[in-house]
Design a protein around this motif. Structure first.
Motif, PDB file in Angstrom:
ATOM      1  N   GLY A 160       0.742  -1.228  -0.027  1.00 44.75           N
ATOM      2  CA  GLY A 160       0.342  -0.019  -0.067  1.00 44.75           C
ATOM      3  C   GLY A 160       0.540   1.031   0.196  1.00 44.75           C
ATOM      4  N   VAL A 161       2.139   1.199  -0.489  1.00 42.66           N
ATOM      5  CA  VAL A 161       2.742   2.659  -0.256  1.00 42.66           C
ATOM      6  C   VAL A 161       2.441   3.112  -1.550  1.00 42.66           C
ATOM      7  CG1 VAL A 161       4.866   3.352  -0.503  1.00 42.66           C
ATOM      8  CG2 VAL A 161       5.058   1.890   0.942  1.00 42.66           C
ATOM      9  N   PRO A 162       2.238   4.339  -1.294  1.00 43.02           N
ATOM     10  CA  PRO A 162       1.806   5.228  -2.530  1.00 43.02           C
ATOM     11  C   PRO A 162       2.851   5.938  -3.661  1.00 43.02           C
ATOM     12  CG  PRO A 162       1.591   6.730  -0.651  1.00 43.02           C
ATOM     13  CD  PRO A 162       2.228   5.391  -0.276  1.00 43.02           C
ATOM     14  N   GLY A 163       2.599   6.035  -4.323  1.00 46.55           N
ATOM     15  CA  GLY A 163       3.546   6.014  -6.021  1.00 46.55           C
ATOM     16  C   GLY A 163       4.599   7.189  -5.467  1.00 46.55           C
ATOM     17  N   ILE A 164       3.638   7.743  -5.128  1.00 48.17           N
ATOM     18  CA  ILE A 164       4.666   9.201  -4.578  1.00 48.17           C
ATOM     19  C   ILE A 164       5.843   8.888  -3.901  1.00 48.17           C
ATOM     20  CG2 ILE A 164       3.039  10.411  -3.405  1.00 48.17           C
ATOM     21  CD1 ILE A 164       4.928  12.480  -5.168  1.00 48.17           C
ATOM     22  N   MET A 169      11.071   7.725  -1.437  1.00 49.52           N
ATOM     23  CA  MET A 169      12.441   6.637  -1.093  1.00 49.52           C
ATOM     24  C   MET A 169      12.926   6.463  -2.369  1.00 49.52           C
ATOM     25  SD  MET A 169      10.549   3.589   0.877  1.00 49.52           S
ATOM     26  CE  MET A 169       9.880   3.788   1.588  1.00 49.52           C
ATOM     27  N   LYS A 170      12.987   6.108  -3.126  1.00 49.13           N
ATOM     28  CA  LYS A 170      13.516   5.573  -4.275  1.00 49.13           C
ATOM     29  C   LYS A 170      15.623   6.434  -3.883  1.00 49.13           C
ATOM     30  CE  LYS A 170      10.931   2.574  -7.004  1.00 49.13           C
ATOM     31  NZ  LYS A 170      10.811   2.549  -8.682  1.00 49.13           N
ATOM     32  N   LEU A 171      15.361   7.917  -4.014  1.00 49.62           N
ATOM     33  CA  LEU A 171      15.768   8.499  -3.869  1.00 49.62           C
ATOM     34  C   LEU A 171      16.677   9.299  -2.174  1.00 49.62           C
ATOM     35  CD1 LEU A 171      14.295  11.592  -5.804  1.00 49.62           C
ATOM     36  CD2 LEU A 171      15.820  10.358  -6.744  1.00 49.62           C
ATOM     37  N   THR A 172      16.120   8.258  -1.553  1.00 56.52           N
ATOM     38  CA  THR A 172      17.143   8.343  -0.244  1.00 56.52           C
ATOM     39  C   THR A 172      18.072   7.500   0.544  1.00 56.52           C
ATOM     40  OG1 THR A 172      15.064   6.839   0.849  1.00 56.52           O
ATOM     41  CG2 THR A 172      14.905   9.245   0.931  1.00 56.52           C
ATOM     42  N   PRO A 173      18.796   7.398   1.311  1.00 53.12           N
ATOM     43  CA  PRO A 173      19.859   6.671   1.298  1.00 53.12           C
ATOM     44  C   PRO A 173      18.635   4.888   1.987  1.00 53.12           C
ATOM     45  CG  PRO A 173      20.105   8.480   2.486  1.00 53.12           C
ATOM     46  CD  PRO A 173      19.291   8.718   2.461  1.00 53.12           C
ATOM     47  N   VAL A 174      17.784   4.570   1.977  1.00 51.40           N
ATOM     48  CA  VAL A 174      17.476   4.258   3.084  1.00 51.40           C
ATOM     49  C   VAL A 174      16.873   3.010   1.895  1.00 51.40           C
ATOM     50  CG1 VAL A 174      15.173   3.267   3.902  1.00 51.40           C
ATOM     51  CG2 VAL A 174      15.726   5.033   4.790  1.00 51.40           C
ATOM     52  N   LYS A 176      19.625   2.264  -0.778  1.00 49.54           N
ATOM     53  CA  LYS A 176      20.200   1.387  -0.465  1.00 49.54           C
ATOM     54  C   LYS A 176      20.303   0.377   0.399  1.00 49.54           C
ATOM     55  CE  LYS A 176      25.069   1.555  -1.170  1.00 49.54           C
ATOM     56  NZ  LYS A 176      26.615   2.845  -1.172  1.00 49.54           N
ATOM     57  N   LYS A 177      20.029   0.713   1.536  1.00 51.62           N
ATOM     58  CA  LYS A 177      19.852  -0.407   2.614  1.00 51.62           C
ATOM     59  C   LYS A 177      18.826  -1.782   2.500  1.00 51.62           C
ATOM     60  CE  LYS A 177      21.181   2.919   5.711  1.00 51.62           C
ATOM     61  NZ  LYS A 177      21.149   3.714   7.419  1.00 51.62           N
ATOM     62  N   LEU A 178      17.929  -1.104   1.675  1.00 52.34           N
ATOM     63  CA  LEU A 178      16.814  -1.637   1.676  1.00 52.34           C
ATOM     64  C   LEU A 178      17.017  -2.696   0.709  1.00 52.34           C
ATOM     65  CD1 LEU A 178      13.385   0.082   1.344  1.00 52.34           C
ATOM     66  CD2 LEU A 178      14.179  -1.918   3.062  1.00 52.34           C
ATOM     67  N   LYS A 179      18.179  -2.328  -0.232  1.00 53.19           N
ATOM     68  CA  LYS A 179      18.327  -3.914  -1.501  1.00 53.19           C
ATOM     69  C   LYS A 179      19.508  -4.684  -0.784  1.00 53.19           C
ATOM     70  CE  LYS A 179      19.569  -1.673  -5.639  1.00 53.19           C
ATOM     71  NZ  LYS A 179      20.526  -0.302  -6.724  1.00 53.19           N
ATOM     72  N   LEU A 180      20.222  -4.429  -0.112  1.00 54.80           N
ATOM     73  CA  LEU A 180      21.010  -5.202   0.656  1.00 54.80           C
ATOM     74  C   LEU A 180      20.063  -6.506   1.349  1.00 54.80           C
ATOM     75  CD1 LEU A 180      23.415  -2.887   2.679  1.00 54.80           C
ATOM     76  CD2 LEU A 180      23.550  -3.998   0.667  1.00 54.80           C
ATOM     77  N   VAL A 181      19.346  -6.264   1.758  1.00 53.24           N
ATOM     78  CA  VAL A 181      18.338  -7.525   1.942  1.00 53.24           C
ATOM     79  C   VAL A 181      17.126  -7.588   1.383  1.00 53.24           C
ATOM     80  CG1 VAL A 181      19.187  -7.033   4.423  1.00 53.24           C
ATOM     81  CG2 VAL A 181      16.641  -5.903   3.784  1.00 53.24           C
ATOM     82  N   ALA A 182      17.400  -7.741  -0.272  1.00 53.85           N
ATOM     83  CA  ALA A 182      15.924  -7.413  -0.600  1.00 53.85           C
ATOM     84  C   ALA A 182      15.881  -8.856  -1.215  1.00 53.85           C
ATOM     85  CB  ALA A 182      15.840  -6.833  -1.991  1.00 53.85           C
ATOM     86  N   HIS A 183      16.331 -10.229  -1.036  1.00 53.20           N
ATOM     87  CA  HIS A 183      16.385 -11.049  -1.216  1.00 53.20           C
ATOM     88  C   HIS A 183      16.108 -11.890  -0.099  1.00 53.20           C
ATOM     89  CE1 HIS A 183      20.342 -11.007   1.587  1.00 53.20           C
ATOM     90  NE2 HIS A 183      20.243 -11.979   1.946  1.00 53.20           N
ATOM     91  N   THR A 184      15.706 -11.184   1.129  1.00 54.08           N
ATOM     92  CA  THR A 184      15.437 -12.150   2.245  1.00 54.08           C
ATOM     93  C   THR A 184      13.599 -11.415   1.586  1.00 54.08           C
ATOM     94  OG1 THR A 184      14.802 -10.417   4.017  1.00 54.08           O
ATOM     95  CG2 THR A 184      17.042 -11.590   3.648  1.00 54.08           C
ATOM     96  N   LEU A 185      13.055 -10.503   0.979  1.00 51.96           N
ATOM     97  CA  LEU A 185      11.757 -10.593   0.977  1.00 51.96           C
ATOM     98  C   LEU A 185      10.643 -12.255   0.585  1.00 51.96           C
ATOM     99  CD1 LEU A 185      11.167  -7.940  -0.716  1.00 51.96           C
ATOM    100  CD2 LEU A 185      10.271  -8.247   1.546  1.00 51.96           C
ATOM    101  N   PRO A 186      11.056 -13.169   0.003  1.00 54.34           N
ATOM    102  CA  PRO A 186      10.817 -13.980  -0.613  1.00 54.34           C
ATOM    103  C   PRO A 186      10.470 -15.043   0.793  1.00 54.34           C
ATOM    104  CG  PRO A 186      12.331 -13.631  -1.837  1.00 54.34           C
ATOM    105  CD  PRO A 186      12.837 -12.228  -0.946  1.00 54.34           C
ATOM    106  N   TRP A 187      11.659 -15.309   1.289  1.00 55.97           N
ATOM    107  CA  TRP A 187      11.368 -15.928   2.787  1.00 55.97           C
ATOM    108  C   TRP A 187      10.500 -15.163   3.851  1.00 55.97           C
ATOM    109  CZ3 TRP A 187      17.486 -15.177   4.036  1.00 55.97           C
ATOM    110  CH2 TRP A 187      18.538 -15.992   2.773  1.00 55.97           C
ATOM    111  N   ASP A 188      10.257 -14.003   3.545  1.00 60.77           N
ATOM    112  CA  ASP A 188       9.044 -13.529   4.692  1.00 60.77           C
ATOM    113  C   ASP A 188       7.487 -13.649   4.354  1.00 60.77           C
ATOM    114  OD1 ASP A 188       9.648 -11.867   7.075  1.00 60.77           O
ATOM    115  OD2 ASP A 188      11.666 -12.057   5.860  1.00 60.77           O
ATOM    116  N   LEU A 189       7.477 -13.730   3.153  1.00 59.77           N
ATOM    117  CA  LEU A 189       6.603 -14.299   2.320  1.00 59.77           C
ATOM    118  C   LEU A 189       6.120 -15.988   2.369  1.00 59.77           C
ATOM    119  CD1 LEU A 189       6.980 -11.825  -0.715  1.00 59.77           C
ATOM    120  CD2 LEU A 189       4.938 -11.523   0.907  1.00 59.77           C
TER     121      LEU A 189
END
Length: 274
Positions: A160-164, A169-174, A176-189
């Protein structure tokens, strides 16, 4: 200071300890870990009453991806290893997908003596679009292409995060940190399983025999509030609380007093489901 304990499959699990008193372990949700997420701040408030353990789940922070292929059972074994470090028993508080993990673990581990959970990311009615049945496969396909940003974008849109908001978010340092752990998303799902995809939770998903507190935020989306009421109904003899003014991004200042009161009780006192 980072410490390490060894899980059953040989994976080194990174964790930290603060405070004194009964052991309390905090279980993070998707993509969060000790240096990225709410657990460290919450620990700094709870450590006046408890010995608080925060840890990096598999694939996050200072914990590696694992010595063997990921499985939900390994995540429970990781938590079990941490409970061993805590002296063989502990209270547990899980948030979001970490709340699902905490419930699964409490079903199997008698060493968890009191349990609190906040906002499982499931949909139990028609108030929100359920996650696709093949979402894990979709995420793995995106990961195979090396598109970690694509994984995060897909996940954020699904919750539900809105497009804007996503664009900013993509322009912030956050990001880059999210990308480091993105591979764990399928695990949580995968931890969520097939439950909570637009239908009420099955009555046999968990068997919890310890005092349990089920919570949601008063300003959270309707579907999350309904989910937690359904969780309370499924678990049966538990306490349920709605925290006024809170959203899925639970504030430590709101969570801490409730957790201190619940975990500090010597005897179980079940309350009505609101």
């Amino acid at each position: 200071m980072t410490r390490f304990t060894t899980s059953a499959d040989g994976t080194e699990i990174a964790y930290s300890i603060t405070g004194s008193g009964p052991a309390l372990i905090l279980v993070d949700g998707a993509m969060c870990h000790r240096m990225f997420g709410p657990s460290t701040e919450l620990a700094s408030v709870l450590d006046k009453n408890f010995t608080v353990y925060t840890y990096d789940r598999r694939g996050r922070g200072e914990t590696g991806d694992g010595a063997t292929p990921w499985s939900p059972e390994h995540e429970i074994e990781d938590l079990d290893a941490l409970i061993g470090e805590a002296g063989g028993s502990a209270f547990v508080f899980g948030v979001s997908s970490g709340a699902v993990l905490a419930l699964d673990a409490a079903t199997k581990l008698p060493s968890i003596t009191r349990l609190a959970v906040y906002e499982l990311p499931m949909v139990v009615d028609d108030t929100y679009s359920p996650r696709p049945a093949d979402i894990v496969e979709q995420m793995n396909d995106i990961l195979a292409r090396g598109d970690r940003s694509g994984m995060i974008s897909k996940f954020m849109k699904m919750v539900g995060v809105p497009g804007i908001g996503l664009a900013i978010m993509k322009l912030t340092p956050v990001w880059k940190k999210l990308k480091l752990v993105a591979h764990t998303l399928p695990w949580d799902l995968r931890i969520l399983g097939d439950d909570g995809r637009g239908a009420p939770l099955p009555g046999n998903r968990w068997t919890i025999k310890v005092p349990t507190l089920v919570m949601n935020g008063g300003k959270s989306p309707e579907y999350l509030r309904n989910t937690m009421k359904n969780v309370a109904e499924v678990l049966g003899d538990v306490e349920y609380q709605e925290l006024p003014g809170q959203t899925h991004m639970l504030k430590s200042s709101a969570a801490a007093p409730v957790l201190v009161e619940f975990f500090s009780r010597a005897q179980r006192t079940a309350g009505p489901i609101a």
